[in-house]
Design an enzyme around this catalytic site. Structure first.
Site, PDB file in Angstrom:
ATOM      1  N   CYS A 185       0.911  -1.051  -0.353  1.00 47.47           N
ATOM      2  CA  CYS A 185       0.141  -0.316   0.367  1.00 47.47           C
ATOM      3  C   CYS A 185       0.431   1.542  -0.142  1.00 47.47           C
ATOM      4  O   CYS A 185       0.758   2.318  -0.171  1.00 47.47           O
ATOM      5  CB  CYS A 185      -0.958  -0.197   1.483  1.00 47.47           C
ATOM      6  SG  CYS A 185      -2.355  -1.508   1.521  1.00 47.47           S
ATOM      7  N   HIS A 200      -2.945   7.752   7.128  1.00 44.42           N
ATOM      8  CA  HIS A 200      -3.373   6.333   6.594  1.00 44.42           C
ATOM      9  C   HIS A 200      -4.333   5.554   6.696  1.00 44.42           C
ATOM     10  O   HIS A 200      -5.647   5.300   5.840  1.00 44.42           O
ATOM     11  CB  HIS A 200      -1.896   4.546   6.490  1.00 44.42           C
ATOM     12  CG  HIS A 200      -2.198   3.806   5.746  1.00 44.42           C
ATOM     13  ND1 HIS A 200      -1.642   3.350   4.860  1.00 44.42           N
ATOM     14  CD2 HIS A 200      -2.486   2.811   6.505  1.00 44.42           C
ATOM     15  CE1 HIS A 200      -1.750   2.279   3.975  1.00 44.42           C
ATOM     16  NE2 HIS A 200      -2.201   1.649   5.642  1.00 44.42           N
ATOM     17  N   GLU A 245      -1.508   4.098  14.291  1.00 44.95           N
ATOM     18  CA  GLU A 245      -1.357   5.320  13.371  1.00 44.95           C
ATOM     19  C   GLU A 245      -0.945   6.768  14.365  1.00 44.95           C
ATOM     20  O   GLU A 245       0.000   7.266  14.283  1.00 44.95           O
ATOM     21  CB  GLU A 245      -1.224   5.834  12.135  1.00 44.95           C
ATOM     22  CG  GLU A 245      -1.253   6.620  11.473  1.00 44.95           C
ATOM     23  CD  GLU A 245      -1.498   6.831   9.832  1.00 44.95           C
ATOM     24  OE1 GLU A 245      -1.586   7.669   9.831  1.00 44.95           O
ATOM     25  OE2 GLU A 245      -3.038   6.066   9.479  1.00 44.95           O
ATOM     26  N   LYS A 301      -9.339   7.690   3.165  1.00 40.28           N
ATOM     27  CA  LYS A 301     -10.024   6.254   3.042  1.00 40.28           C
ATOM     28  C   LYS A 301     -11.183   6.248   3.280  1.00 40.28           C
ATOM     29  O   LYS A 301     -12.336   5.661   2.224  1.00 40.28           O
ATOM     30  CB  LYS A 301      -9.381   5.395   3.653  1.00 40.28           C
ATOM     31  CG  LYS A 301      -7.870   5.545   3.060  1.00 40.28           C
ATOM     32  CD  LYS A 301      -6.762   4.149   3.940  1.00 40.28           C
ATOM     33  CE  LYS A 301      -5.673   3.888   3.273  1.00 40.28           C
ATOM     34  NZ  LYS A 301      -4.552   5.308   2.723  1.00 40.28           N
ATOM     35  N   HIS A 342      -9.748   1.674   0.407  1.00 37.04           N
ATOM     36  CA  HIS A 342      -8.474   1.285   0.574  1.00 37.04           C
ATOM     37  C   HIS A 342      -7.942   0.724  -1.492  1.00 37.04           C
ATOM     38  O   HIS A 342      -8.114  -0.227  -1.567  1.00 37.04           O
ATOM     39  CB  HIS A 342      -8.201   0.839   1.020  1.00 37.04           C
ATOM     40  CG  HIS A 342      -6.502   0.487   1.837  1.00 37.04           C
ATOM     41  ND1 HIS A 342      -5.445   1.041   0.437  1.00 37.04           N
ATOM     42  CD2 HIS A 342      -5.867  -0.207   2.422  1.00 37.04           C
ATOM     43  CE1 HIS A 342      -4.473   0.773   1.414  1.00 37.04           C
ATOM     44  NE2 HIS A 342      -4.569  -0.024   2.218  1.00 37.04           N
ATOM     45  N   PHE A 357       1.810  -4.080   3.495  1.00 36.51           N
ATOM     46  CA  PHE A 357       1.565  -5.131   4.463  1.00 36.51           C
ATOM     47  C   PHE A 357       2.852  -5.547   4.110  1.00 36.51           C
ATOM     48  O   PHE A 357       4.004  -5.475   3.040  1.00 36.51           O
ATOM     49  CB  PHE A 357       0.850  -6.166   3.695  1.00 36.51           C
ATOM     50  CG  PHE A 357      -0.846  -6.700   3.748  1.00 36.51           C
ATOM     51  CD1 PHE A 357      -0.718  -5.176   5.166  1.00 36.51           C
ATOM     52  CD2 PHE A 357      -0.769  -6.963   3.085  1.00 36.51           C
ATOM     53  CE1 PHE A 357      -2.430  -5.404   5.471  1.00 36.51           C
ATOM     54  CE2 PHE A 357      -2.991  -7.025   3.236  1.00 36.51           C
ATOM     55  CZ  PHE A 357      -2.841  -6.395   5.046  1.00 36.51           C
TER      56      PHE A 357
END
Length: 419
Positions: free
Chosen positions: A167, A307, A318, A339, A344, A405
Site C-alpha cells: 500500500c 493512512h 498510527e 479512505k 483503500h 503489508f
C-alpha cells in the site's frame, strides 16, 4: 563537495477514483464527504462475505482507447494511462522544447494485472490442459508495464521503472522521483500508481485475512476510520498521477506550479507480515524521517492525511505515532482519512492521498473523515479528526502517510509554493 539539492515542484495532477474520473470531480467528492462505496458490479458476490467495494463509476475503456488497444491492457494499465494523460496535459509536458530524454515515469502498484491473471488461469482450467495462453498474457499482467505504456505513449525516455511496496507503492514512486529530480537526473517525472483488484481473488483473499469490512447492510458507511465500531477496510480501485518537475526547469518554461514537494521519509516496521507495530514504531520513524528530509519541525505541519484504513489495530498505532512525533502540536493539526470516502486503493492509495494533500494546500480546505458515529475511547478527544464535514483553515504544509503489508512505510510532505 556535494552540490545543493534542487527544488521539486508539482506541475500536473490526474486522478481516476471511486469519487470521480478526473481531478475536479475527485476533489468535489472529497470536500463534500461523498462515499464511493457500493455493491460490487464486476462479478457475482452472492457467496462472498463482503459484497461491496469502492469501484470506479461509469468507466468504459472504449471511451479512452480503441477496442483493439483496450484488449491489450489490463484494467490497472488502462486507468494508469487515463490518470497520467490528465496530469501530462495539465502540466503541458508535451509542448515543444521539452527534452523527452529527461522526462521519466515512475509508477507504483501493489499487485498489478490481477484481472488478467485470473482470466487466463480460468481459461486454462476450463480447457483440456493444452496451454493456450494469450500472447499478451505476460505483458498485460507484469507490474512494470504501466510505466512502460505511459512512456511509450508520450516518448518519455528518462528514468522508467515500477515501485512495489504494497500500500506504500505509489508513495515510494513519489519519493524516488523526488530524489532523481533533486540530483539532476531528470527534468520532470510522471509518477503515481494504479490498482484494479476488485475481483473474486481480491475480495476473497482479503476476506480470508479478515481485513475487509463485512458491513453489507450499509456499504456506504462501512469505511469508518477511528470509529469505535470499525471492522476493516473497504477495497477500492483507481489511479493517481502527479507530474513532479525540477523547479528551475518548470520556471523556464512557464509552467503553472501547484505546490512543492518538500521531502519524503521511509522506514520499516520489521515486525509482522500484516499487522502494524503495536507502538507505531515504524510510523513514528517514517514521519520523523520525512520531517528531517524536508528540513522542517513538527510545528510546521498543518494537516496529516493519515493512512487510516478503518482497521482496529492500524488506526490506533498510527495515532500513537502521531502523538509521539508531534507532542502538544498534535492538537493544532487537522487529521483526516480520505479512505473513509475512497476506500483503500492499495498501491494507488499514496498517489490519490498525496493529491488530496496537495489540493488542501491550494484550497485551504481539509477533506473530512466521514462515517463517524461513535467515539472510540482509545483516541484522545482533543485531537481534530475532521469528522464528517470538511473544515476551512490555512494549510501551508501537509503530510501524507502510507503504510503497507510487510511493514513498508512512506510519508511525503507538500507545502504551498512560493518563490
Amino acid at each position: 563537495m556535494s552540490l545543493p539539492l534542487k527544488r521539486v515542484v508539482v506541475t500536473g495532477l490526474g486522478a481516476l477514483t471511486p469519487l470521480g474520473n478526473d481531478i475536479p470531480s475527485y476533489w468535489d467528492g472529497l470536500v463534500n464527504g461523498v462515499s464511493g462505496a457500493g455493491f460490487i458490479k464486476q462479478f457475482d458476490v452472492t457467496k462472498f462475505k463482503t459484497k461491496f467495494a469502492c469501484e470506479l463509476k461509469d468507466f468504459n475503456p472504449e471511451n479512452y482507447f480503441e477496442r483493439k488497444e483496450a484488449r491489450k491492457l489490463d484494467r490497472f494499465s488502462q486507468i494508469a494511462l487515463v490518470a497520467a494523460d490528465e496530469a501530462v496535459r495539465h502540466a503541458r509536458l508535451t509542448e515543444p522544447g521539452i527534452d523527452h530524454d529527461r522526462v521519466g515515469v515512475i509508477w507504483g502498484s501493489g499487485i498489478g494485472g490481477m484481472i488478467t491473471f485470473i482470466e487466463e488461469m480460468k481459461n486454462f482450467a476450463n480447457g483440456d490442459g493444452t496451454p493456450r495462453f494469450n500472447p499478451f498474457f505476460i505483458p498485460k499482467l507484469i507490474l512494470d508495464i504501466a510505466s512502460g505504456h505511459i512512456s511509450m505513449k508520450y516518448g518519455f525516455r528518462g528514468p522508467n521503472f515500477a515501485t512495489v511496496s504494497a500500500c506504500a507503492s505509489s508513495t515510494n514512486a513519489l519519493i524516488d522521483a523526488l530524489n532523481y529530480l533533486r540530483l539532476g537526473k531528470a527534468d520532470a517525472i510522471v509518477c503515481g500508481g494504479s490498482e484494479a483488484v476488485v475481483t473474486e481473488a481480491g475480495i476473497g483473499g482479503f476476506n480470508a485475512m479478515k481485513a475487509l469490512s463485512e458491513r453489507n447492510d450499509e456499504p456506504h458507511t462501512a469505511s469508518r476510520p477511528f470509529d469505535l465500531n470499525r471492522d476493516g477496510f473497504v477495497l477500492g480501485e483507481g489511479a493517481g498521477a502527479i507530474v513532479l518537475e525540477e523547479y528551475e526547469h518548470a520556471k523556464r518554461r512557464g509552467a503553472t506550479i501547484i505546490a512543492e514537494l518538500a521531502g519524503g521519509g521511509l522506514s520499516a516496521d520489521a515486525y509482522h507480515l500484516t499487522a502494524p507495530h503495536p507502538e507505531g514504531l515504524g510510523a513514528y520513524n517514517v514521519m520523523k524521517n520525512a520531517l528531517a528530509d524536508a528540513d522542517m519541525k513538527p510545528e510546521d505541519i498543518d494537516y496529516i492525511n493519515v493512512h487510516g484504513t478503518s482497521t482496529p489495530l492500524g488506526d490506533i498505532s498510527e495515532i500513537a505515532a502521531i502523538q509521539r512525533v508531534f507532542g502538544e502540536h498534535a492538537y493544532n493539526i487537522n487529521i483526516s482519512s480520505t479512505k473513509s470516502m475512497t476506500g483503500h486503493l492499495l498501491g494507488a492509495a499514496g498517489a490519490i492521498e498525496a493529491i488530496a494533500s496537495i489540493l488542501s494546500t491550494v484550497h485551504d480546505i481539509i477533506p473530512p473523515t466521514i462515517n463517524h458515529f461513535t467515539d472510540d475511547p482509545a483516541f484522545d478527544p482533543r485531537l481534530n479528526f475532521t469528522f464528517n464535514k470538511a473544515q476551512k483553515r490555512v494549510v501551508n504544509v501537509a503530510l501524507s502517510n502510507t503504510f503497507g503489508f510487510g511493514g513498508h512505510n512512506a510519508s511525503v510532505i507538500f507545502k504551498k509554493f512560493s518563490e
